[in-house]
Design a protein around this motif. Structure first.
Motif, PDB file in Angstrom:
ATOM      1  N   ASP A  65      -2.169   1.621   9.534  1.00  0.00           N
ATOM      2  CA  ASP A  65      -2.800   1.419  10.836  1.00  0.00           C
ATOM      3  C   ASP A  65      -4.064   2.265  10.904  1.00  0.00           C
ATOM      4  O   ASP A  65      -4.050   3.458  10.556  1.00  0.00           O
ATOM      5  CB  ASP A  65      -1.859   1.800  11.970  1.00  0.00           C
ATOM      6  N   LEU A  66      -5.158   1.650  11.367  1.00  0.00           N
ATOM      7  CA  LEU A  66      -6.429   2.350  11.542  1.00  0.00           C
ATOM      8  C   LEU A  66      -6.716   2.498  13.024  1.00  0.00           C
ATOM      9  O   LEU A  66      -6.733   1.507  13.762  1.00  0.00           O
ATOM     10  CB  LEU A  66      -7.571   1.580  10.863  1.00  0.00           C
ATOM     11  N   VAL A 116      -7.389  -0.145  17.511  1.00  0.00           N
ATOM     12  CA  VAL A 116      -6.309  -0.029  16.527  1.00  0.00           C
ATOM     13  C   VAL A 116      -6.233  -1.316  15.706  1.00  0.00           C
ATOM     14  O   VAL A 116      -6.148  -2.412  16.257  1.00  0.00           O
ATOM     15  CB  VAL A 116      -4.959   0.239  17.216  1.00  0.00           C
ATOM     16  N   SER A 117      -6.316  -1.158  14.385  1.00  0.00           N
ATOM     17  CA  SER A 117      -6.139  -2.280  13.456  1.00  0.00           C
ATOM     18  C   SER A 117      -4.818  -2.067  12.729  1.00  0.00           C
ATOM     19  O   SER A 117      -4.627  -1.039  12.071  1.00  0.00           O
ATOM     20  CB  SER A 117      -7.303  -2.350  12.458  1.00  0.00           C
ATOM     21  N   LEU A 118      -3.919  -3.027  12.886  1.00  0.00           N
ATOM     22  CA  LEU A 118      -2.562  -2.869  12.358  1.00  0.00           C
ATOM     23  C   LEU A 118      -2.411  -3.560  11.003  1.00  0.00           C
ATOM     24  O   LEU A 118      -3.098  -4.537  10.703  1.00  0.00           O
ATOM     25  CB  LEU A 118      -1.559  -3.456  13.352  1.00  0.00           C
ATOM     26  N   ASN A 119      -1.477  -3.013  10.229  1.00  0.00           N
ATOM     27  CA  ASN A 119      -1.093  -3.600   8.932  1.00  0.00           C
ATOM     28  C   ASN A 119      -2.319  -3.883   8.053  1.00  0.00           C
ATOM     29  O   ASN A 119      -2.566  -4.999   7.615  1.00  0.00           O
ATOM     30  CB  ASN A 119      -0.295  -4.888   9.139  1.00  0.00           C
ATOM     31  N   THR A 158     -11.675   8.434  12.506  1.00  0.00           N
ATOM     32  CA  THR A 158     -10.688   7.402  12.152  1.00  0.00           C
ATOM     33  C   THR A 158      -9.375   8.063  11.749  1.00  0.00           C
ATOM     34  O   THR A 158      -9.349   8.965  10.916  1.00  0.00           O
ATOM     35  CB  THR A 158     -11.202   6.533  11.004  1.00  0.00           C
ATOM     36  N   GLU A 159      -8.307   7.586  12.343  1.00  0.00           N
ATOM     37  CA  GLU A 159      -6.968   8.083  12.006  1.00  0.00           C
ATOM     38  C   GLU A 159      -6.252   7.024  11.184  1.00  0.00           C
ATOM     39  O   GLU A 159      -6.146   5.865  11.590  1.00  0.00           O
ATOM     40  CB  GLU A 159      -6.173   8.395  13.278  1.00  0.00           C
TER      41      GLU A 159
END
Length: 340
Positions: free
Chosen positions: A165-166, A172-175, A114-115
């Motif tokens: 962001d994940l 990608v999950s934003l905000n 995970t970044e």
């Protein structure tokens, strides 16, 4: 009335500010008690269970971590078993990511690739942007990124990250709103490792924002009703006061007019009375001379009675005129009273 008007205005401004402050305090009370405290309690308990079930189970590996570089253990089967058990332990949790650090602060194990990075997207909406800035102000202590340092010194630490962001397996999950909890692993009063637990609290954060919005709307609705009631009452009171003021002005004008008329009447009476005294003195004086028969005796008794009546009437009229003059002087504050 002008002072009361400003007092009412300042009271409403103060009440409105109090509503905003109460809403903000409610927001950060909820964030602290529902999110932070719950995350701390849950993750601290999870870290204790991990230490008892996994870390102690592989004591030989954890002892090697204190003396060897982690990269040298990657080919060690016991370390691989330790890593698999660690990852399996956190698989069924709601954590977004898990990281393990050695006593020097170098990470040697991660639950996924995970970044986590700050979001490039700006906050949409003036209200949300204002809340975002206020969050940075009121949560500045919780947003200090020194959790790892605190954990290496033996103190657990929870850090909040806003709008992150994940990137996990190309998803990608934003905000996102994250709470990263650093739990030190302590053996014999020494920190031998640090457990980093990443929790995604975006949904809880959104629920608090929705609840806060509802509470603020309820406060503003009550404030609006109260404002309308007070505005109506003050307008009605202002109308009555204005009418009373107009009546007072009319009464004042009538009083001034009456005083002017009274003064004119008094002046007229004084002038008339003064003009009347002069001929009355002559009438009284001549009638007294006739009564005294200074220039000859009056033969007709009827004339004597007439002269006597004229003299008495003149004196009586002079007494009345003197009273009128005294009244005029008293009205003009010019009457001198002598006590006898």
């Amino acid at each position: 009335m002008i002072q009361n008007k400003y007092i009412i205005r300042f009271s409403f401004v103060g009440l409105f500010i109090a509503i905003i402050v109460q809403s903000l305090l409610y927001r950060y009370f909820m964030i602290d008690n529902i999110i932070l405290q719950e995350i701390k309690k849950t993750n601290n308990h999870l870290a204790e269970i991990y230490y008892n079930q996994v870390w102690n189970k592989h004591k030989d590996v954890t002892l090697k971590l204190e003396s060897k570089v982690p990269e040298a253990l990657y080919s060690d089967q016991s370390f691989i078993d330790f890593a698999e058990d660690s990852l399996a332990f956190f698989t069924n949790t709601d954590l977004a990511a898990v990281y393990l650090y050695d006593k020097t602060g170098d990470d040697f194990l991660a639950s996924s690739n995970t970044e986590i990075k700050p979001s490039d997207q700006k906050v949409v909406g003036l209200y949300d942007e204002l809340l975002h800035k206020l969050d940075k102000i009121f949560l500045s202590e919780e947003m200090q990124n020194n959790g790892l340092i605190s954990a290496l010194s033996g103190k657990s630490k929870a850090t909040i990250f806003l709008n992150m962001d994940l990137n996990n397996h190309n998803q990608v999950s934003l905000n996102r709103y994250l709470v990263i909890y650093y739990a030190p692993i302590i053996v014999d009063s020494k920190v031998v490792g640090v457990l980093e637990l990443v929790s995604d609290v975006t949904d809880q954060w959104a629920q608090i924002s929705v609840l806060e919005t509802k509470v603020m709307r309820a406060f503003l609705f009550i404030f609006g009703i109260f404002f309308i009631i007070v505005l109506y009452n003050t307008s009605y009171a202002q109308k009555i006061i204005n009418q009373q003021f107009e009546v007072n002005q009319s009464l004042e004008a009538a009083r001034n007019l009456a005083e002017e008329e009274s003064s004119a009447k008094t002046q007229f009476l004084a002038n008339v009375s003064h003009e009347l005294r002069t001929p009355l003195n002559a009438i009284i004086g001549f009638s007294e001379m006739i009564l005294s028969e200074a220039y000859g005796k009056i033969e007709n008794l009827q004339y004597m009675e007439y002269i006597n009546d004229i003299n008495n009437s003149g004196k009586h009229l002079l007494s009345v005129i003197n009273d009128i003059l005294d009244f005029s002087k008293a009205s003009a504050d010019k009457l001198v009273v002598e006590n006898i």
